[in-house]
Write an enzyme that holds these catalytic residues in place. Structure first.
Site, mmCIF file in Angstrom:
data_model
loop_
_atom_site.group_PDB
_atom_site.id
_atom_site.type_symbol
_atom_site.label_atom_id
_atom_site.label_comp_id
_atom_site.label_asym_id
_atom_site.label_seq_id
_atom_site.Cartn_x
_atom_site.Cartn_y
_atom_site.Cartn_z
ATOM 1 C CB THR B 145 -99.600 9.889 7.496
ATOM 2 O OG1 THR B 145 -100.376 10.546 6.513
ATOM 3 C CG2 THR B 145 -98.754 8.798 6.868
ATOM 4 C CD GLU B 146 -96.591 5.383 8.959
ATOM 5 O OE1 GLU B 146 -97.025 4.537 9.763
ATOM 6 O OE2 GLU B 146 -96.002 5.088 7.910
ATOM 7 C CG LEU B 147 -102.127 6.208 14.582
ATOM 8 C CD1 LEU B 147 -102.537 5.542 15.899
ATOM 9 C CD2 LEU B 147 -103.363 6.717 13.875
#
Lengths: 419, 398
Positions: B145-147
């Site tokens: 998630t979200e890198l």
């Protein structure tokens, strides 16, 4: 009478107090011309709003005895000057109905202070056209208007007495850091007045101390509440899980929301199941919300914006204790509203209402330890809670506006005999 | 040889209602179905459907030389199924071409890894099952998630069977190194690391319509020359961005679709260039170095850290109080409770509470479902209070 807000278009206790007092006075047979700044719409629209304001009491007798006069203005009692400018531009944008010309057109002021001036110019016209025996002004924004009206009456050859009614002083609102300009208006109004009404002994002392007013011309008329049986029978499921402690008021320094949070923190350390509901908005809202999270009780403090009408009663009824944590409260009508809803109250000693209430707990606002102890004593002791709830309800039924209106009429008679 | 690797993030949260103190204990409709349907349909109309059509078209026109990858969150797929099944079908058609790769991620677009590795693994497994059920697909590459990335996340993903992982090519981590090569993740045995080329990615995602930018107007041939310039000192260019860039963040009238329509041809004009999906990158290139990322890096804001979701105490209180409930929620064996609890983990809820109103704050404001960060905190706290009351009533199985 010069006022600046009236239910349902009120943002705080002042409008409620004006409504209560005028109702009581009308019942005593006093004829009132109530001058009110308006907020929205065109004049036709305002007649609707006036009507809805009048609708509060269906008795014709009362209806006849109060008349409203509306001045185009967006005065609100709790606005600062920058906040006023914001409000004005908001109204400019949101309603196309009213066009507020630039200040250069000299009709409407561009900030709060010129707005007050404008209000007093309108007062001049009203004072020229209407008949009245006494001028009664509610709080500082209306004082210039009242003074103008008195001068006009003098030009008409009448010595009309001026009464300035102090619901709150600049010292209360700013926690002791008054704006000089506002202070000056307040002071001038009180000095020029024939009599000054304060809503408490507490406020009387403030105006003697800070405004140098002669104690002889100060007259105390406590606020009150017109009792109505609440129609709310709602059961709140949250109460099966949590005891609820309520704060209800503007989120401003005067109301002590930060002190309330400190109390909440202390109580949470002792009883983790208590929840705190904070109702109201104001310039400290964001700060208080963030602070609740900073204190590690972000999951225990539940917030709500300013509530209206029945929702206020619902909030009181949801609560096990109502806490008024104000650091300076000239009167403080909310404890009476809480008691009306059978909710026990713990109130700050720095308030006018604490002078007249018996069935409540009274503590210095800054004494977090004692506040905590008192609140927990109610939460953890059902018998005590019920006692306060039942006796409080009985007590509040007696604290009605007729009592206060009587006192006010007494003063009117006294003044009229002199003039 | 330069391989252009596109990866598009597709996500929509279940936005909450303004759940008030009076709603607590009354109803459990925490999420604003009407608003979520409305937004999903709007974004589908402006972005997902036309962009999918375009990508499909480009794949056909280039005889499969154009390739892309997507990461679709479980919650956006659920909403497609519920509100707009046409969009799901169009993604399925894309996957069927064989030119589209799907990445694995957490089902609920959550930061579970930071709070509970158990929950993290469960959400990855749920996503894996969703990929199989809807697309008959088994992802090989993981994107958190979200890198959000560090060595430990690469290690966990490898243990769960993934061969590659995606991260932000943040300057403060890479130092002198270039994102235009394949790397190996530290701590893991053989985990390949693909790093986002944030300059070229953001040229499309953020700067495309910025008239003050020196690169404006950005045309496909201009962008292709920038790609060509990498030839000789890099072999992959990872263009990672939100799919909503097309038509939603950059409106259609900016010319974003037109840009994309011509981009494959312009890039393929140079015979040294091609398009690859993340798995193909892993299969084609050898890692040039090992990258050590101890601290968390993300793709958000200028800080590339967690501050978009976890910088103020409203955010940290909300998220930690939420994860505190994990054990109880799971022991209740109540499916609805579990689903609600998980939907609350979606990062967007914490993003709405962000108060850094500087450069990136503008972006936050644009994407905020509430007027004030404080309003979303208030709603979240009220919902959490109700959720806990449900938990207290629920039976506990051990």
């Amino acid at each position: 009478m010069f006022g600046w807000e009236f239910p349902p278009f009120n943002s705080g206790g002042l409008g409620v107090a004006c409504q209560g007092l005028t109702r009581g006075l009308a019942r005593q047979g006093t004829e009132i011309l109530f001058v009110l700044p308006k907020i929205y719409g065109t004049l036709e629209g305002d007649y609707m709003q006036i009507l809805s304001a009048e609708k509060y009491d269906k008795e014709n007798k009362e209806k006849k005895r109060i008349r409203f006069k509306i001045v185009d203005s967006i005065l609100k009692p709790y606005l600062t000057s920058p906040a006023y400018i914001r409000e004005r531009s908001r109204i400019d944008q949101s309603t196309h109905k009213i066009q507020i010309p630039d200040a250069s057109e000299d009709l409407y002021g561009s900030d709060l202070f010129s707005e007050i001036k404008r209000y007093s110019i309108h007062a001049k016209n009203i004072a020229l056209l209407e008949d009245f025996d006494i001028i009664h002004c509610h709080d500082w924004l209306t004082f210039p208007a009242g003074i103008t009206a008195k001068k006009i009456a003098e030009l008409r050859g009448l010595n009309t007495p001026l009464i300035t009614h102090i619901h709150a002083t600049e010292f209360d609102r700013t926690a002791g850091h008054p704006n000089q300009y506002i202070y000056d208006i307040e002071r001038e109004g009180m000095h020029l007045a024939d009599y000054v009404i304060t809503v408490s002994e507490y406020t009387k002392n403030i105006i003697i101390k800070h405004y140098g007013i002669d104690p002889e011309k100060i007259y105390i008329v406590h606020n009150a509440i017109d009792f109505e049986e609440s129609r709310i029978s709602e059961q709140f499921k949250i109460k099966d899980h949590h005891k609820i402690v309520l704060f209800l008021g503007r989120m401003t320094i005067q109301k002590g929301p930060d002190h309330f949070l400190r109390i909440a923190k202390r109580i949470s350390e002792i009883d983790d199941s208590v929840r705190f509901v904070m109702v109201g908005s104001g310039d400290m809202s964001n700060q208080i919300i963030e602070e609740s999270a900073n204190l590690g009780i972000g999951d225990k403090v539940l917030f709500s914006d300013f509530l209206n009408g029945e929702d206020v009663d619902r909030a009181y009824r949801m609560a096990d204790v109502y806490v008024m944590s104000s650091i300076s409260e000239p009167f403080g009508i909310t404890p009476l509203e809480a008691m009306k809803n059978s909710t026990p109250v713990v109130i700050s000693k720095q308030s006018g209402v604490s002078e007249i209430l018996k069935n409540c707990l009274i503590v210095d606002f800054w004494d977090v330890d004692l506040m905590t102890t008192k609140i927990l004593s109610i939460l953890h002791n059902p018998e005590f809670r019920n006692h306060l709830s039942e006796e409080g309800l009985k007590e509040v039924k007696l604290l009605n506006w007729d009592r206060s209106a009587n006192k006010c009429v007494e003063l009117y008679k006294k003044v009229l005999m002199r003039c | 040889m330069v391989s252009v690797c596109f990866y598009f993030q597709v996500h929509q949260p279940y936005r909450m209602k303004r759940y008030s103190i009076f709603d607590i204990g009354k109803h459990t409709n925490y999420f604003d179905d009407d608003k979520n349907r409305e937004i999903l349909n709007k974004v589908s109309r402006k972005c997902y459907l036309p962009a999918n059509d375009l990508i499909l078209d480009l794949i056909h026109k280039t005889d499969g030389k154009f390739k892309v990858s997507y990461s679709l969150t479980g919650v956006v797929l659920d909403q497609f199924e519920e509100y707009n099944p046409k969009v799901l079908e169009s993604f399925q058609r894309l996957v069927d071409t064989g030119c589209v790769e799907l990445l694995e991620e957490t089902y609920y677009h959550s930061l579970a890894k930071l709070y509970s590795e158990k929950e993290f693994r469960e959400q990855v497994r749920l996503h894996k099952k969703k990929m199989k059920d809807l697309f008959g697909y088994k992802p090989r590459v993981f994107r958190n998630t979200e890198l959000v990335y560090n060595n430990r996340i690469a290690y966990l993903a490898e243990k769960m069977g993934y061969e590659g992982i995606i991260a932000e090519g943040a300057d403060h981590i890479l130092g002198w190194r270039s994102p235009n090569f394949l790397y190996k993740a530290k701590m893991a045995e053989n985990m390949k690391l693909l790093l986002k080329n944030y300059r070229l990615s953001d040229d499309i995602a953020f700067r495309f319509s910025e008239k003050g930018w020196e690169g404006w107007p950005l045309t496909a041939d201009k962008f292709a020359t920038w790609i060509n310039a990498v030839n000789g000192n890099g072999n992959i260019i990872n263009l990672f961005m939100d799919y909503e860039t097309f038509g939603e963040h950059q409106w259609e009238d900016t010319g974003i679709f037109n840009f994309m329509r011509h981009l494959p041809d312009e890039i393929l004009k140079n015979p040294d260039n091609d398009f690859k999906t993340p798995s193909e990158v892993i299969d084609s290139y050898e890692p040039v170095d090992e990258v050590d990322m101890r601290d968390i890096v993300s793709w958000a804001d200028v800080e590339r850290d967690l501050s978009a979701w976890l910088s103020n105490s409203m955010q940290t209180t909300s998220i930690s109080k939420l994860y505190e409930l994990e054990d109880k929620v799971k022991k209740s064996r109540d499916k609805n409770l579990l689903a609600d609890w998980r939907k609350l983990q979606t990062t967007d809820h914490f993003y709405y509470m962000c108060t850094k109103w500087f450069n990136d704050g503008d972006v936050h404001k644009y994407f905020n479902a509430y007027d004030r960060p404080h309003d979303s905190f208030i709603a979240f706290t009220n919902v959490l209070t109700d959720l806990k009351m449900r938990l207290n009533k629920a039976p506990i199985y051990c």
